[in-house]
Design a protein around this motif. Sequence first.
Motif, mmCIF file in Angstrom:
data_model
loop_
_atom_site.group_PDB
_atom_site.id
_atom_site.type_symbol
_atom_site.label_atom_id
_atom_site.label_comp_id
_atom_site.label_asym_id
_atom_site.label_seq_id
_atom_site.Cartn_x
_atom_site.Cartn_y
_atom_site.Cartn_z
ATOM 1 N N PHE A 1 0.452 -1.272 -0.089
ATOM 2 C CA PHE A 1 0.277 -0.017 0.248
ATOM 3 C C PHE A 1 0.466 1.465 -0.040
ATOM 4 O O PHE A 1 1.908 1.208 0.413
ATOM 5 C CB PHE A 1 -0.644 0.090 1.257
ATOM 6 N N GLU A 2 0.702 1.810 -0.237
ATOM 7 C CA GLU A 2 1.195 3.742 -0.176
ATOM 8 C C GLU A 2 0.023 4.865 -0.435
ATOM 9 O O GLU A 2 -1.330 4.296 -1.091
ATOM 10 C CB GLU A 2 1.627 4.002 -2.376
ATOM 11 N N LYS A 3 0.364 5.885 -0.599
ATOM 12 C CA LYS A 3 -0.454 7.546 -0.352
ATOM 13 C C LYS A 3 0.357 7.831 -1.387
ATOM 14 O O LYS A 3 1.193 8.022 -1.410
ATOM 15 C CB LYS A 3 -0.616 7.923 1.337
ATOM 16 N N VAL A 4 -1.519 8.413 -1.941
ATOM 17 C CA VAL A 4 -0.946 9.448 -2.631
ATOM 18 C C VAL A 4 -2.044 10.569 -2.245
ATOM 19 O O VAL A 4 -2.812 10.846 -2.015
ATOM 20 C CB VAL A 4 -1.220 9.331 -4.156
ATOM 21 N N THR A 5 -1.130 11.800 -2.827
ATOM 22 C CA THR A 5 -2.361 13.059 -2.381
ATOM 23 C C THR A 5 -2.670 13.601 -3.803
ATOM 24 O O THR A 5 -2.060 14.228 -4.281
ATOM 25 C CB THR A 5 -0.999 14.275 -2.136
ATOM 26 N N THR A 6 -4.093 13.717 -3.234
ATOM 27 C CA THR A 6 -4.946 14.147 -4.109
ATOM 28 C C THR A 6 -5.259 15.873 -4.236
ATOM 29 O O THR A 6 -4.958 15.904 -3.435
ATOM 30 C CB THR A 6 -6.293 13.288 -5.324
ATOM 31 N N ASP A 7 -5.854 16.006 -5.173
ATOM 32 C CA ASP A 7 -6.485 18.033 -5.213
ATOM 33 C C ASP A 7 -7.207 18.078 -4.149
ATOM 34 O O ASP A 7 -7.540 18.518 -3.180
ATOM 35 C CB ASP A 7 -7.107 18.600 -6.194
ATOM 36 N N TYR A 8 -7.755 16.631 -3.356
ATOM 37 C CA TYR A 8 -9.016 16.033 -2.431
ATOM 38 C C TYR A 8 -8.950 15.314 -1.585
ATOM 39 O O TYR A 8 -9.398 15.462 -0.265
ATOM 40 C CB TYR A 8 -10.383 15.554 -3.307
ATOM 41 N N GLY A 9 -7.156 15.344 -1.421
ATOM 42 C CA GLY A 9 -7.105 15.142 -0.322
ATOM 43 C C GLY A 9 -6.576 13.389 -0.188
ATOM 44 O O GLY A 9 -6.035 13.325 -1.580
ATOM 45 N N GLU A 10 -5.740 12.968 0.803
ATOM 46 C CA GLU A 10 -5.026 11.681 0.522
ATOM 47 C C GLU A 10 -5.747 10.767 0.531
ATOM 48 O O GLU A 10 -6.976 10.403 0.401
ATOM 49 C CB GLU A 10 -4.226 11.505 2.207
#
Lengths: 156, 156, 156, 156, 156, 156
Positions: E100-109
Amino acid sequence: KKLSQKVIKDTKDKITLIEANLDDQTGEGLGYVMQKLMNAGAYDVFFTPIQMKKDRPATKITVLGNISDQLLLIKIILKETSTIGVRYQHWHRVVMQRRFEKVTTDYGEIKIKIATYGNVEKKIPEYIDCAQIAHRKNISFINVYQSAIIAAQHLN
Amino acid sequence: KKLSQKVIKDTKDKITLIEANLDDQTGEGLGYVMQKLMNAGAYDVFFTPIQMKKDRPATKITVLGNISDQLLLIKIILKETSTIGVRYQHWHRVVMQRRFEKVTTDYGEIKIKIATYGNVEKKIPEYIDCAQIAHRKNISFINVYQSAIIAAQHLN
Amino acid sequence: KKLSQKVIKDTKDKITLIEANLDDQTGEGLGYVMQKLMNAGAYDVFFTPIQMKKDRPATKITVLGNISDQLLLIKIILKETSTIGVRYQHWHRVVMQRRFEKVTTDYGEIKIKIATYGNVEKKIPEYIDCAQIAHRKNISFINVYQSAIIAAQHLN
Amino acid sequence: KKLSQKVIKDTKDKITLIEANLDDQTGEGLGYVMQKLMNAGAYDVFFTPIQMKKDRPATKITVLGNISDQLLLIKIILKETSTIGVRYQHWHRVVMQRRFEKVTTDYGEIKIKIATYGNVEKKIPEYIDCAQIAHRKNISFINVYQSAIIAAQHLN
Amino acid sequence: KKLSQKVIKDTKDKITLIEANLDDQTGEGLGYVMQKLMNAGAYDVFFTPIQMKKDRPATKITVLGNISDQLLLIKIILKETSTIGVRYQHWHRVVMQRRFEKVTTDYGEIKIKIATYGNVEKKIPEYIDCAQIAHRKNISFINVYQSAIIAAQHLN
Amino acid sequence: KKLSQKVIKDTKDKITLIEANLDDQTGEGLGYVMQKLMNAGAYDVFFTPIQMKKDRPATKITVLGNISDQLLLIKIILKETSTIGVRYQHWHRVVMQRRFEKVTTDYGEIKIKIATYGNVEKKIPEYIDCAQIAHRKNISFINVYQSAIIAAQHLN
Ligand code: NI
Ligand code: NI
Ligand code: NI
Ligand code: NI
Ligand code: NI
Ligand code: NI
Ligand code: NI
Ligand code: NI
Ligand code: NI
Ligand code: NI
Ligand code: NI
Ligand code: NI
């Protein structure tokens, strides 16, 4: 006499189509109500598997019938199923003209439904005749059905 | 040109919806008639599994089309299926406006359908473009589809 | 040559049956993977509608194939669908022996598959021959299929 | 005597599960074969709607039975359906112990199946008794079924 | 922690698959039992619409689980459904490795599941993260899901 | 307050029925939109498995609602699903009158919905009450439901 076995000359009419969604009724009870509705004169009754809220597998019942029977059919649904409401609409129909002939096969006599609409013509062996012969003579239903098609080839 | 690939500016229309229940037709024959109806200009054709009387698994065919094509589509159903009657109704539609843009991905050019309705906007990669690229380059369909979404992010 | 068009003499074998549940894939992508798997030599591929947790309508894909192709087919599913795991088992099969004959109908030549097992014999017109003739001559698929059954009646 | 109406004391056994995919058979013919298989002693027969290649809606038939009846059931499927092959497997079963009691309701006598497994106990009104009473007295099936549950509350 | 959210390193295992046919249970009750089985640790639970004898629409429940949980899951089915017997089998599985990885989008993680098997790699945005953001910010689920795919493109 | 939990005195009304076919949306996304539509006041939302062109398994979404909510519900479908058009119609309904009573069972209080239409009367235990008691006391849902039916027998 059932609708599917009547001679039909008109090619247009209007019917009622009644539906209800059932998520709190058993399959056993639904088999029972299908029979009740057919006995009461419904043109057709069928079940569609649907998926309702809260992970519930459910069944949509659809009843087709004569518009003059609409209230009668609705009352049977309300009485015999768990639903507390039904929805309905009128639909238009185009139907083929129908007449019947008998053909003689190696296995016995079989009624053929001849349906026509403009230049389209279809010859359809009656299910019940084929099934009874197949059962009585212990031959396969497919064989009897195909022999009826062969025997019907020169009908017109 | 198929409906799904046309530029559409209006957001309301009316269509015909035609149905028939089929319990005496094979699946093979139904695959054939779907193609015939699409070729004749139907907007959409789909099958729903239903359960009819006498323990018969059956298929409901539904055809959506232009009201001016109604009779043509009904005739194809009567000719190509075993049914002896169809029912139909008119339905209202709300449709999104549509236009098309091309984007360039690592794998090649892909057409994007841009659909809008009020402040809702959706960008949908064309299936056929994605499928052809995936097939030709032996990459997965999902990868191509996702690359189209990535490439389309700055379109407007 | 596809399995369904091969002459078969044995009546027993063992196959692999591979399944996966898909709730995060589109129908478009699934039509694509069915084709991929058939091209790779799967005996059969089919979809079953299922209902998963959290109110999700989903599709179960089932692939039948030669045991020696098992890993190949699994890899295609993992590559082309959104699933992150597949399950599989071996099944036993009983198959009918098959050979092919051609018959001449009013509409043209049609191949007939003759399947036998003990004293059971079935004659099955080839779909593709019937479909091509029906399409080319603009007659209904059912008519062509029935004419093939009539022409095949004296085959053995 | 049908399996579902037998007193059962063991809680484990093994059964055969036989399947075939049918895309070139009508629903009418499938209703016929279900009856044939039940008459031949199948524990259960059911249909699942599936979707096969080339846009074909199809039906999977599944037959559960005693392993000693396996060949008999397979032969009926090969004779009565269009399939040219069936697949099968053995499955393990856990079954509840079963015995029967009669209860008296306002509408008449109804048989209750009492099923137990460890500390789980279920009381299930017999469908056929409820259906016959409902039909004869023109009350709803649900009412009769619920009256049987009420009458059975003090059974043990 | 649910199976679908665990880091997985092996690519092979064996599971139990348990099934029962239900024609005397309501959809409401089935939604309830699905939840019970998931809470008890089932890997997956799903429903398939089937058609049983005597015109009964019915539901097949399928439960996948760890072999060591087999008896526990069977007992829940016997307790919570109307069935008086279940059938089961062991199946082999091929599963992709997962991290699992986390990504950051315009809307949140948003958490991304990265699944690999040989040279196949898939990046799958976590449903629950996308759903929560979509709900909280009143944007469409599809938009959030696509933004996660865009943000995940350079992950590896 | 949800429709199914309101006291209803009229027995006729008219509703809107909105449909869309979805072949380019995942099951995950559909579970999400069902919740959104129920929260927005839809009377009911359900999914039907359908089969579209090009071998695509798909889902038909159907939304029932108050005619005054029609545009709101259509906008949610257009925003939250991949469809670029929806179709709708008005349907007539016959609904039973409804009121509520509480009964006391061995397990706790349960609300009973009493629905009447002419001389038809049905007593339906509330799902949510039964489910909560069953969950809290670790007894089976069926047991609680049946105890509610027993407790409700003398209500009127
Ligand atoms: Ni309810
Ligand atoms: Ni009209
Ligand atoms: Ni018929
Ligand atoms: Ni109108
Ligand atoms: Ni998922
Ligand atoms: Ni074996
Ligand atoms: Ni075939
Ligand atoms: Ni039963
Ligand atoms: Ni074993
Ligand atoms: Ni093994
Ligand atoms: Ni599309
Ligand atoms: Ni009206």
